[in-house]
Design an enzyme around this catalytic site. Structure first.
Site, PDB file in Angstrom:
ATOM      1  N   GLY A  29      35.257  43.835  42.274  1.00 54.13           N
ATOM      2  CA  GLY A  29      34.234  44.106  43.263  1.00 54.13           C
ATOM      3  C   GLY A  29      33.069  43.149  43.356  1.00 54.13           C
ATOM      4  N   LYS A  58      32.885  39.946  44.341  1.00 50.09           N
ATOM      5  CA  LYS A  58      32.854  39.190  45.594  1.00 50.09           C
ATOM      6  C   LYS A  58      32.651  40.120  46.788  1.00 50.09           C
ATOM      7  CE  LYS A  58      35.693  35.372  43.862  1.00 50.09           C
ATOM      8  NZ  LYS A  58      35.995  35.934  42.536  1.00 50.09           N
ATOM      9  N   ASP A  84      49.481  47.448  49.855  1.00 49.59           N
ATOM     10  CA  ASP A  84      50.136  46.232  49.379  1.00 49.59           C
ATOM     11  C   ASP A  84      49.640  45.070  50.236  1.00 49.59           C
ATOM     12  OD1 ASP A  84      51.807  44.126  48.694  1.00 49.59           O
ATOM     13  OD2 ASP A  84      53.624  45.342  48.635  1.00 49.59           O
ATOM     14  N   GLY A  85      48.861  44.179  49.641  1.00 50.05           N
ATOM     15  CA  GLY A  85      48.259  43.086  50.399  1.00 50.05           C
ATOM     16  C   GLY A  85      49.266  42.177  51.065  1.00 50.05           C
ATOM     17  N   CYS A 126      40.785  32.233  39.436  1.00 47.28           N
ATOM     18  CA  CYS A 126      39.997  31.832  38.262  1.00 47.28           C
ATOM     19  C   CYS A 126      40.933  31.184  37.244  1.00 47.28           C
ATOM     20  CB  CYS A 126      39.232  33.005  37.668  1.00 47.28           C
ATOM     21  SG  CYS A 126      40.190  34.498  37.411  1.00 47.28           S
TER      22      CYS A 126
END
Length: 384
Positions: free
Chosen positions: A185, A187, A237-238, A310
């Site tokens: 959370g 960003k 589901d992205g 990252c």
């Protein structure tokens, strides 16, 4: 008397029959049953030594020791609190607002004709975004955030490099925004701080991670915004977002699951280098391409997408960007253009250490003097 007492204790210990101690009170720790034979953090380091020593060459020893050292943080000011009071408190700690300081410096250079890069207005997320950091080489730590007079937390501690993808997104007032992989959370909170989101969809597939996102929103965002029409939290589901809401968003942030390099060197819990997660780790680039492609499909023609990880791995960074662009061109006849972000290196060089040899996008690499990152980000524009 003391000597007699000590002698008596010794005699007593000689007479104690350890066999008479009840079995339930005797315990010998079985290392193999309590600790993994090959800890995931050690496997991660071995993996990085093999791959990153080739990818980064002479830079790897410096990056390695920085990754293994204590991370540096920034304090993102919560504009829903009394932000001016909070900023003053952080300044008293000798911290500086690296965002607005860099923008001010860049504006002076632009006015003086010393720079040919885009003006700050064309790339900065919002002048309302404030994040304080300590100077290079200063390893001071911020105190834990506390609730302010308005009932929300005053600032959010995060890797300051995590703010760069949000800045690169270049939000404008009234934008419809998607944070495709939003949890935990940080960003998402930064996107809300800009004041530019007419609507923000924050999505993550994992219910436990969504719970963490909800907790942050509850702690930092007023109820009328959190529970109103401005923010929508979903657990879809992205990879299917292009089918669900294609051609919908002005700006999309795709901060994908990755090897989370720094976390993998310090935490056994939820470590992707566990032997049981080997297959999951091997197919990460495929998942990342699918998520980025879905984010691009969800974007309106002319809209922008920022991809971020990252991780230091070019297999998860540049190769994923190139793979998703090829996928959209071949399967959907959609053209995507990578945007130049090299000016980010010059604007933020006083705060971060950048890798200068990325094929596309920008990469913040850990450095003992500025121990942020790693953070890779690449901005794209959907042309058709």
């Amino acid at each position: 008397m003391a000597a007699l007492t000590l002698r008596g204790v010794r005699e007593l210990l000689k007479r104690v029959d350890l066999a008479t101690v009840p079995r339930r009170h005797r315990y010998k720790k079985k290392w193999a049953a309590t600790e993994p034979k090959f800890p995931a953090v050690r496997l991660a380091l071995q993996n990085f030594d093999m791959t990153y020593s080739v990818q980064f060459g002479d830079l790897w020893p410096s990056i390695r020791v920085s990754l293994l050292s204590e991370q540096k943080y920034g304090a993102l000011v919560n504009n829903f609190a009394a932000w001016d009071h909070v900023s003053a408190k952080l300044e008293q700690l000798s911290a500086k607002d690296f965002v607005n300081e860099a923008i001010s410096h860049w504006e002076l250079q632009s006015e003086g004709g010393q720079s040919a890069a885009p003006s700050p207005a064309s790339w900065a997320c919002s002048p309302n975004l404030r994040c304080f950091t300590f100077d290079r080489g200063d390893i001071s730590r911020f105190p834990p955030a506390r609730p302010g007079s308005l009932g929300v937390m005053e600032y959010y501690l995060m890797d300051a490099a995590s703010l760069l993808p949000v800045l690169a997104l270049g939000l404008q007032p009234g934008d419809i925004v998607l944070d495709l992989c939003a949890a935990p959370g940080g960003k998402t909170l930064a996107l809300l701080q800009t004041g530019c989101c007419r609507n923000l969809a924050a999505n993550d597939l994992s219910p436990s991670r969504i719970a963490r996102l909800q907790k942050i929103l509850h702690s930092y965002v007023p109820e009328e915004i959190r529970d109103g029409n401005q923010v929508r939290v979903t657990s879809w589901d992205g990879r299917k977002w292009g089918e669900l809401e294609g051609d919908t968003y002005d700006r999309v942030l795709v901060d994908v699951p990755c090897t989370t390099d720094r976390h993998s060197l310090h935490e056994e819990e939820n470590n992707i280098f566990k032997r049981s997660r080997k297959k999951e780790r091997q197919i990460l680039p495929v998942l990342q391409v699918q998520l980025l492609a879905a984010g691009l499909l969800a974007t309106k023609p002319g809209g922008h997408v920022v991809y971020s990880t990252c991780s230091l791995s070019h297999l998860q960074n540049e190769y994923v960007v190139q793979g998703a662009i090829e996928l959209l061109a071949n399967q959907y006849s959609i053209q995507v253009q990578v945007e130049d972000l090299t000016h980010f290196r010059r604007v933020f060089m006083d705060t971060f250490c950048f890798f200068s040899s990325c094929q596309v996008g920008e990469l913040v690499i850990p450095n003992l003097m500025a121990n942020f990152g790693p953070m890779y980000f690449c901005k794209m524009r959907r042309l058709t």
